[in-house]
Design a protein around this motif. Structure first.
Motif, PDB file in Angstrom:
ATOM      1  N   THR A  81       0.832  -1.211   0.000  1.00  0.00           N
ATOM      2  CA  THR A  81       0.000   0.000   0.000  1.00  0.00           C
ATOM      3  C   THR A  81       0.864   1.259   0.000  1.00  0.00           C
ATOM      4  O   THR A  81       0.600   2.228  -0.727  1.00  0.00           O
ATOM      5  N   SER A  82       1.927   1.233   0.818  1.00  0.00           N
ATOM      6  CA  SER A  82       2.822   2.394   0.887  1.00  0.00           C
ATOM      7  C   SER A  82       3.499   2.652  -0.455  1.00  0.00           C
ATOM      8  O   SER A  82       3.605   3.812  -0.894  1.00  0.00           O
ATOM      9  N   ASN A  83       3.938   1.577  -1.141  1.00  0.00           N
ATOM     10  CA  ASN A  83       4.578   1.744  -2.449  1.00  0.00           C
ATOM     11  C   ASN A  83       3.601   2.295  -3.486  1.00  0.00           C
ATOM     12  O   ASN A  83       3.968   3.114  -4.342  1.00  0.00           O
ATOM     13  N   ILE A  84       2.327   1.824  -3.402  1.00  0.00           N
ATOM     14  CA  ILE A  84       1.327   2.334  -4.350  1.00  0.00           C
ATOM     15  C   ILE A  84       1.116   3.830  -4.159  1.00  0.00           C
ATOM     16  O   ILE A  84       1.060   4.603  -5.121  1.00  0.00           O
ATOM     17  N   VAL A  85       0.990   4.240  -2.898  1.00  0.00           N
ATOM     18  CA  VAL A  85       0.769   5.662  -2.604  1.00  0.00           C
ATOM     19  C   VAL A  85       1.943   6.503  -3.081  1.00  0.00           C
ATOM     20  O   VAL A  85       1.768   7.615  -3.609  1.00  0.00           O
ATOM     21  N   LYS A  86       3.170   5.951  -2.940  1.00  0.00           N
ATOM     22  CA  LYS A  86       4.358   6.725  -3.304  1.00  0.00           C
ATOM     23  C   LYS A  86       4.555   6.807  -4.814  1.00  0.00           C
ATOM     24  O   LYS A  86       4.872   7.873  -5.357  1.00  0.00           O
ATOM     25  N   TYR A  87       4.382   5.669  -5.493  1.00  0.00           N
ATOM     26  CA  TYR A  87       4.854   5.596  -6.873  1.00  0.00           C
ATOM     27  C   TYR A  87       3.754   5.407  -7.919  1.00  0.00           C
ATOM     28  O   TYR A  87       4.030   5.457  -9.112  1.00  0.00           O
ATOM     29  N   ALA A  88       2.495   5.132  -7.510  1.00  0.00           N
ATOM     30  CA  ALA A  88       1.442   4.880  -8.496  1.00  0.00           C
ATOM     31  C   ALA A  88       0.825   6.183  -9.005  1.00  0.00           C
ATOM     32  O   ALA A  88       0.789   7.205  -8.311  1.00  0.00           O
ATOM     33  N   ASP A  89       0.320   6.134 -10.232  1.00  0.00           N
ATOM     34  CA  ASP A  89      -0.347   7.270 -10.866  1.00  0.00           C
ATOM     35  C   ASP A  89      -1.798   7.301 -10.422  1.00  0.00           C
ATOM     36  O   ASP A  89      -2.552   6.343 -10.627  1.00  0.00           O
ATOM     37  N   THR A  90      -2.199   8.407  -9.784  1.00  0.00           N
ATOM     38  CA  THR A  90      -3.566   8.523  -9.264  1.00  0.00           C
ATOM     39  C   THR A  90      -4.595   8.635 -10.375  1.00  0.00           C
ATOM     40  O   THR A  90      -5.799   8.452 -10.130  1.00  0.00           O
ATOM     41  N   GLU A  91      -4.160   8.919 -11.583  1.00  0.00           N
ATOM     42  CA  GLU A  91      -5.102   9.061 -12.687  1.00  0.00           C
ATOM     43  C   GLU A  91      -5.549   7.702 -13.232  1.00  0.00           C
ATOM     44  O   GLU A  91      -6.516   7.619 -13.992  1.00  0.00           O
ATOM     45  N   GLN A  92      -4.843   6.646 -12.888  1.00  0.00           N
ATOM     46  CA  GLN A  92      -5.152   5.305 -13.388  1.00  0.00           C
ATOM     47  C   GLN A  92      -5.613   4.409 -12.229  1.00  0.00           C
ATOM     48  O   GLN A  92      -5.227   4.610 -11.079  1.00  0.00           O
ATOM     49  N   SER A  93      -6.456   3.432 -12.560  1.00  0.00           N
ATOM     50  CA  SER A  93      -7.008   2.540 -11.534  1.00  0.00           C
ATOM     51  C   SER A  93      -5.952   1.544 -11.040  1.00  0.00           C
ATOM     52  O   SER A  93      -5.057   1.128 -11.780  1.00  0.00           O
ATOM     53  N   ILE A  94      -6.108   1.171  -9.788  1.00  0.00           N
ATOM     54  CA  ILE A  94      -5.284   0.119  -9.192  1.00  0.00           C
ATOM     55  C   ILE A  94      -6.060  -1.194  -9.351  1.00  0.00           C
ATOM     56  O   ILE A  94      -7.164  -1.345  -8.806  1.00  0.00           O
ATOM     57  N   ARG A  95      -5.508  -2.132 -10.113  1.00  0.00           N
ATOM     58  CA  ARG A  95      -6.208  -3.408 -10.363  1.00  0.00           C
ATOM     59  C   ARG A  95      -5.716  -4.466  -9.368  1.00  0.00           C
ATOM     60  O   ARG A  95      -4.518  -4.779  -9.318  1.00  0.00           O
ATOM     61  N   ILE A  96      -6.680  -4.977  -8.603  1.00  0.00           N
ATOM     62  CA  ILE A  96      -6.388  -6.028  -7.610  1.00  0.00           C
ATOM     63  C   ILE A  96      -7.111  -7.302  -8.057  1.00  0.00           C
ATOM     64  O   ILE A  96      -8.327  -7.271  -8.280  1.00  0.00           O
ATOM     65  N   SER A  97      -6.378  -8.401  -8.197  1.00  0.00           N
ATOM     66  CA  SER A  97      -6.965  -9.630  -8.749  1.00  0.00           C
ATOM     67  C   SER A  97      -6.681 -10.810  -7.829  1.00  0.00           C
ATOM     68  O   SER A  97      -5.551 -10.996  -7.351  1.00  0.00           O
ATOM     69  N   ASN A  98      -7.740 -11.609  -7.585  1.00  0.00           N
ATOM     70  CA  ASN A  98      -7.573 -12.891  -6.899  1.00  0.00           C
ATOM     71  C   ASN A  98      -7.179 -13.947  -7.936  1.00  0.00           C
ATOM     72  O   ASN A  98      -7.825 -14.064  -8.980  1.00  0.00           O
ATOM     73  N   LEU A  99      -6.144 -14.722  -7.644  1.00  0.00           N
ATOM     74  CA  LEU A  99      -5.605 -15.677  -8.597  1.00  0.00           C
ATOM     75  C   LEU A  99      -5.757 -17.101  -8.073  1.00  0.00           C
ATOM     76  O   LEU A  99      -5.599 -17.363  -6.875  1.00  0.00           O
ATOM     77  N   PHE A 100      -6.069 -18.023  -8.992  1.00  0.00           N
ATOM     78  CA  PHE A 100      -6.234 -19.432  -8.621  1.00  0.00           C
ATOM     79  C   PHE A 100      -5.525 -20.285  -9.658  1.00  0.00           C
ATOM     80  O   PHE A 100      -5.719 -20.116 -10.860  1.00  0.00           O
ATOM     81  N   SER A 101      -4.687 -21.212  -9.186  1.00  0.00           N
ATOM     82  CA  SER A 101      -4.049 -22.184 -10.063  1.00  0.00           C
ATOM     83  C   SER A 101      -3.978 -23.509  -9.314  1.00  0.00           C
ATOM     84  O   SER A 101      -4.445 -23.610  -8.171  1.00  0.00           O
ATOM     85  N   GLU A 102      -3.419 -24.504  -9.952  1.00  0.00           N
ATOM     86  CA  GLU A 102      -3.379 -25.832  -9.341  1.00  0.00           C
ATOM     87  C   GLU A 102      -2.550 -25.800  -8.049  1.00  0.00           C
ATOM     88  O   GLU A 102      -1.356 -25.511  -8.069  1.00  0.00           O
ATOM     89  N   ASN A 103      -3.214 -26.080  -6.933  1.00  0.00           N
ATOM     90  CA  ASN A 103      -2.588 -26.142  -5.609  1.00  0.00           C
ATOM     91  C   ASN A 103      -2.000 -24.808  -5.144  1.00  0.00           C
ATOM     92  O   ASN A 103      -1.204 -24.784  -4.203  1.00  0.00           O
ATOM     93  N   MET A 104      -2.380 -23.709  -5.782  1.00  0.00           N
ATOM     94  CA  MET A 104      -1.858 -22.397  -5.385  1.00  0.00           C
ATOM     95  C   MET A 104      -2.985 -21.368  -5.399  1.00  0.00           C
ATOM     96  O   MET A 104      -3.886 -21.425  -6.243  1.00  0.00           O
ATOM     97  N   LEU A 105      -2.920 -20.439  -4.450  1.00  0.00           N
ATOM     98  CA  LEU A 105      -3.848 -19.311  -4.387  1.00  0.00           C
ATOM     99  C   LEU A 105      -3.025 -18.048  -4.208  1.00  0.00           C
ATOM    100  O   LEU A 105      -1.936 -18.073  -3.624  1.00  0.00           O
ATOM    101  N   GLY A 106      -3.557 -16.913  -4.699  1.00  0.00           N
ATOM    102  CA  GLY A 106      -2.792 -15.696  -4.534  1.00  0.00           C
ATOM    103  C   GLY A 106      -3.546 -14.448  -4.933  1.00  0.00           C
ATOM    104  O   GLY A 106      -4.735 -14.489  -5.276  1.00  0.00           O
ATOM    105  N   ILE A 107      -2.813 -13.334  -4.895  1.00  0.00           N
ATOM    106  CA  ILE A 107      -3.405 -12.035  -5.195  1.00  0.00           C
ATOM    107  C   ILE A 107      -2.346 -11.190  -5.900  1.00  0.00           C
ATOM    108  O   ILE A 107      -1.142 -11.338  -5.649  1.00  0.00           O
ATOM    109  N   SER A 108      -2.795 -10.330  -6.811  1.00  0.00           N
ATOM    110  CA  SER A 108      -1.851  -9.466  -7.536  1.00  0.00           C
ATOM    111  C   SER A 108      -2.337  -8.018  -7.480  1.00  0.00           C
ATOM    112  O   SER A 108      -3.546  -7.747  -7.416  1.00  0.00           O
ATOM    113  N   PHE A 109      -1.386  -7.093  -7.488  1.00  0.00           N
ATOM    114  CA  PHE A 109      -1.654  -5.653  -7.524  1.00  0.00           C
ATOM    115  C   PHE A 109      -0.950  -5.079  -8.755  1.00  0.00           C
ATOM    116  O   PHE A 109       0.250  -5.302  -8.945  1.00  0.00           O
ATOM    117  N   GLU A 110      -1.700  -4.334  -9.571  1.00  0.00           N
ATOM    118  CA  GLU A 110      -1.133  -3.759 -10.791  1.00  0.00           C
ATOM    119  C   GLU A 110      -1.487  -2.277 -10.847  1.00  0.00           C
ATOM    120  O   GLU A 110      -2.649  -1.896 -10.622  1.00  0.00           O
TER     121      GLU A 110
END
Length: 438
Positions: free
Chosen positions: A358-387
């Motif tokens: 969150t701190s890195n997003i606030v520091k370095y992300a462009d406020t004019e563009q959306s922050i995309r947060i995605s839940n990820l699912f694969s075989e035997n793995m779960l996760g999340i990504s921030f773009e």
């Protein structure tokens, strides 16, 4: 390490080896016994051989009679002599009448019995002269008895030797494998961790070898990980030294200007002080990040982990993150459903990871563009990504990468992975966790 099935176990293999060896040895015994019996019968049933042996024993009987001056009525002495021979039975006839039978030694008074002339003539008789006259002796000799006994003993010994050899040959393969494993363990002890342990079969030894090889691979990965951590530490220290030297030089320059009174008015002095304050706060943030990274890197103890469903761990954290980002002028987009699969995490590390992202997003992300947060699912793995899109002009200077390295270290301690990707305009960080059973 998987436990082998009963059919593949060493106990079952040994039982099977013993059973097969016993069957093969038994077949060999039957064959050898049959062949030996055939040749013994062929040789020792030969009429010439029987005639020769009969004459030898008749001669011995005649010598015994002469030596002890026996009469045909000395039945006890005759019985004793026959028992000493062990393989004989004799019958004495006088005038074609049976007067002694060694098969019935206790019948001292045999009733006189006239023998049929034809029956008498069919047997082979030998004259033996006693002190009271000559008698006709019919002799039955079991001349093949001893050789049968000796051959039977030899056959048993041969069968046992073959059985033992078959068992030893079967065990020899396992013993060779054990020696091979011992040699390979010696190679690992010598420091060659790249040498693969040979896994042969499906029994307990194979399971042990597989476990050793897995341990070798884990140890290799641990060594490589530690080497990478040392390399990363050296890199970060080098970068931090450079990043701290530049602002320190600027602070020293501003202080020198102030000390020499190199400003025209008080407003310029306050401007210099504000610059020193901003630089000092940025340096403090960098040193805080370095301190946090060093704590994580040096902490080699296992983290206290909690097993929870993916939704329980991240639902509230993602909600709070989205609210915080929106309060700071960002737009957020959440995609992907929530999984009920379980993951094993350290909740304190998860909170620190989310704060860092969150701190890195606030520091370095462009406020004019959306922050995309995605839940990820694969075989035997779960996760999340921030773009997010990266700011064209950074007000806080370039990132040292310490925060991302701290995230990677914490993910590694939770058996997870952290992947960061950056292009000129986009930055993406992905966290993945292995699924576990509840």
């Amino acid at each position: 390490m998987c436990r082998p099935s009963e059919r593949n176990s060493i106990y079952f293999s040994l039982f099977r080896l013993l059973a097969v060896s016993a069957v093969l040895s038994g077949i060999l015994f039957v064959i050898v016994n049959t062949v030996t019996g055939y040749y013994i019968d062929t040789y020792y049933s030969n009429p010439k051989y029987v005639e020769q042996k009969n004459k030898e024993y008749i001669a011995k009987l005649q010598e015994h009679v002469i030596a002890y001056k026996l009469t045909a009525k000395n039945l006890k002495e005759l019985t004793t002599w026959v028992k000493k021979q062990k393989i004989l039975s004799i019958q004495l006839y006088r005038n074609k009448i049976l007067i002694y039978d060694s098969d019935y030694p206790n019948e001292e008074n045999l009733e006189p019995e006239n023998m049929d002339t034809s029956s008498f003539s069919r047997k082979q008789y030998y004259p033996v002269t006693f002190s009271d006259g000559q008698v006709q002796v019919h002799i039955n000799g079991m001349y093949d008895y001893r050789i049968y006994t000796y051959s039977f003993i030899i056959e048993l010994i041969l069968t046992f030797v073959v059985f033992l050899m078959l068992v030893l040959i079967g065990i020899r393969k396992k013993m060779h494998y054990i020696r091979q494993l011992s040699d390979e363990i010696g190679i690992l002890e010598g420091g060659n961790l790249e040498y693969e342990i040979t896994v042969t079969g499906k029994d307990e030894l194979a399971a042990l070898a597989s476990g050793l090889d897995s341990m070798r691979k884990s140890f290799c990965e641990q060594v490589k990980l530690e080497a990478n951590l040392v390399q990363e530490n050296q890199k970060i220290i080098t970068e931090m030294s450079h990043d701290l030297r530049t602002p320190l030089t600027a602070i020293m320059l501003y202080i020198e200007i102030i000390k020499k009174g190199g400003y025209k008015e008080e407003r310029q002095l306050i401007e210099y002080l504000d610059k020193i304050d901003r630089i000092a706060h940025r340096m403090k943030q960098q040193t805080d990040n370095l301190f946090e990274y060093s704590l994580i890197a040096e902490n080699t103890e296992l983290l206290s982990e909690t097993t929870e469903s993916y939704e329980v761990v991240f639902y509230d954290l993602i909600s709070e993150t989205c609210n915080y980002l929106e309060q700071n002028g960002f737009k957020t987009e959440l995609s992907g459903g929530w999984s009920n699969e379980y993951i094993e995490v350290n909740l304190d590390c998860i909170s620190r990871i989310m704060d860092n992202i969150t701190s890195n997003i606030v520091k370095y992300a462009d406020t004019e563009q959306s922050i995309r947060i995605s839940n990820l699912f694969s075989e035997n793995m779960l996760g999340i990504s921030f773009e997010n899109h990266v700011k064209a002009i950074r007000e806080n200077g370039d990132s040292t990468g310490i925060g991302i390295q701290s995230i990677k270290n914490m993910m590694l301690k939770m058996n997870g992975t952290c992947i960061s990707e950056q292009t000129d305009a986009l930055y993406k960080i992905t966290l993945m966790f292995p699924c576990v059973k509840a």
